[in-house]
Design an enzyme around this catalytic site. Sequence first.
Site, short mmCIF file in Angstrom:
data_model
loop_
_atom_site.label_atom_id
_atom_site.label_comp_id
_atom_site.label_asym_id
_atom_site.label_seq_id
_atom_site.Cartn_x
_atom_site.Cartn_y
_atom_site.Cartn_z
N PHE A 1 39.54 46.96 47.46
CA PHE A 1 39.37 45.87 46.50
C PHE A 1 38.51 46.24 45.30
CE2 PHE A 1 38.85 43.96 50.92
CZ PHE A 1 40.21 43.90 51.18
N HIS A 2 38.73 47.45 44.74
CA HIS A 2 37.93 47.91 43.61
C HIS A 2 38.79 48.30 42.41
CE1 HIS A 2 34.58 49.29 46.64
NE2 HIS A 2 34.63 47.98 46.51
N PRO A 3 39.74 47.51 41.95
CA PRO A 3 40.54 47.92 40.80
C PRO A 3 39.72 47.93 39.51
CG PRO A 3 41.04 45.65 41.37
CD PRO A 3 40.15 46.17 42.45
N ASP B 1 41.55 52.71 41.85
CA ASP B 1 41.03 51.92 42.96
C ASP B 1 40.57 52.88 44.04
OD1 ASP B 1 40.41 49.77 44.62
OD2 ASP B 1 42.48 49.37 45.21
N HIS B 2 39.74 52.39 44.94
CA HIS B 2 39.32 53.16 46.10
C HIS B 2 40.24 52.82 47.28
CE1 HIS B 2 35.03 53.26 44.28
NE2 HIS B 2 35.63 54.41 44.06
#
Length: 538
Positions: free
Chosen positions: A475-477, A300-301
Amino acid sequence: MEARDATIEGRYDYIIVGAGTAGCVLANRLTEDPGTRVLLLEAGGNDNYHWVHIPVGYLYCIGNPRTDWMMKTAAEPGLNGRSLSYPRGKLLGGCSSINGMIYMRGQAADYDRWRQMGNAGWGWDDVLPYFLKSEDHHGGKSGLHGGGGEWKVSRQRLTWDILKAVQAGAAEFGIMPREDFNDGNNEGTGFFEVNQRGGVRWNTAKGFLRPAMKRPNLRVVTHAETERVLFDGKRAIGVEFRTSGLLRKAIADAEVLLAAGAINSPRVLEQSGVGSPSILAGLGIELVHENAAVGENLQDHLQIRTVYKVHGVKTLNTLVHSPAGKAWMALQYAFSRSGPLSMAPSQFGMFTKSDPAMETPDIEYHVQPLSTDKLGDPLHRFPAITVSVCNLRPDSVGSTHIVSRDISEQPEIRLNYLSAERDRQVAVASIRQARGVMEARALEKYQPEELLPGPAVESDEDLLREAGNLGTTIFHPVGTCKMGRDDRAVVDTDLRVHGLDRLRVVDASIMPKIVSGNTASPVVMIAEKAADMIRGAL
């Protein structure tokens, strides 16, 4: 679209689990053939909630059980023991219905890296046609952009003087303006393009699903939570799902397609008996196929939110706390679909390197004309901006696994943020870089004052501690059903689950490495490419 009878317990060619960003694309493409029968199952409800469509409404969709799975991470040592809220879209359109709407492909090097890892057919030259296929770019069709497709890409409909000043300051710092973030090299600064049409959010439900729902060969069932994939030996034959309190079954004559996202696709696999024997045996789940990679490789980021108070310039903070400001915003949106209600959470971005030795940018800044003490808190009553920065290619890797056979219990989500030494170095360097930009001459007239982490935080040790206090998900899983040929992979390059027949995963979970940018449009691309694979076009 609620299931009220048993007619859904029939036979289909394809069953798609999840009507999110990828699932809506798949449903559209597969039903283009009128002889192909498709069942699309969505655990959430419709996207007919007004805050889904008003762009600023993401504030009211995240953390709302009507639209969000309401997940939380495990306590994160790298974030000083904090547990984070972990929003995931639970409605038609999935995360494309609640996200920041930024249109971003990532870097050409990201996809070439996938190919170099053994994933033939996934290099930049291979995937670019699939970005173009569905794109409807505001500038029309060109060599690098598509026109007339289902995925609307627009310019934003408002500007802020403070963000223009940040761009000028970045240029002084050596980060120059860039015309197009999506040509394969996103280094530079610019105002994000967004998935909107006429100042209204454009999600995959509007772009792909609604046209497909007019076809008689598509059945969409909302509030249908998939319990497990059904197998005959090693062959997927259908799914069991729960709706209206009843457990139902549907059969797939061709394939089952998991498009439930980086958290829920591995969850469905594990609930179905596909995963690590040690995890499944402890929960009394019969092993169908052993693959310890399911749920691993979670990336994730992490964004580190630095905040600066400013003077003599308008930001959203002051507008929302003013009755006149609120009225002005409402009127702007009502009459022209513009103004702050049309804004994506981040209007302005910067891509640069934490270290000049890097071949491509490894840091992305999201600059927002608003500020809070922490996400979810009320906006400050004074003008301020947030300069969030995230490490685009983190080395820290986590996992997600089920902890119960009860599908109502969320899986354990462990990101292990800042567990890798290089990620800690990048976190410190990025905060210092943000300070450098904000000290530029172009910003002097607005007298920026650092509030978070604060000017007293100076040593590397203190900056790292504050990065842990300020860091949160963007919110980038991705990555939990990794594509590859090694023993840490879950799917092959055709996205078929290793060792099983007639079962694929099509969503962000298949990314072997996270892309260097926002993830929604890469997922649209993945689904476009997968649809061609499934239909035998490749």
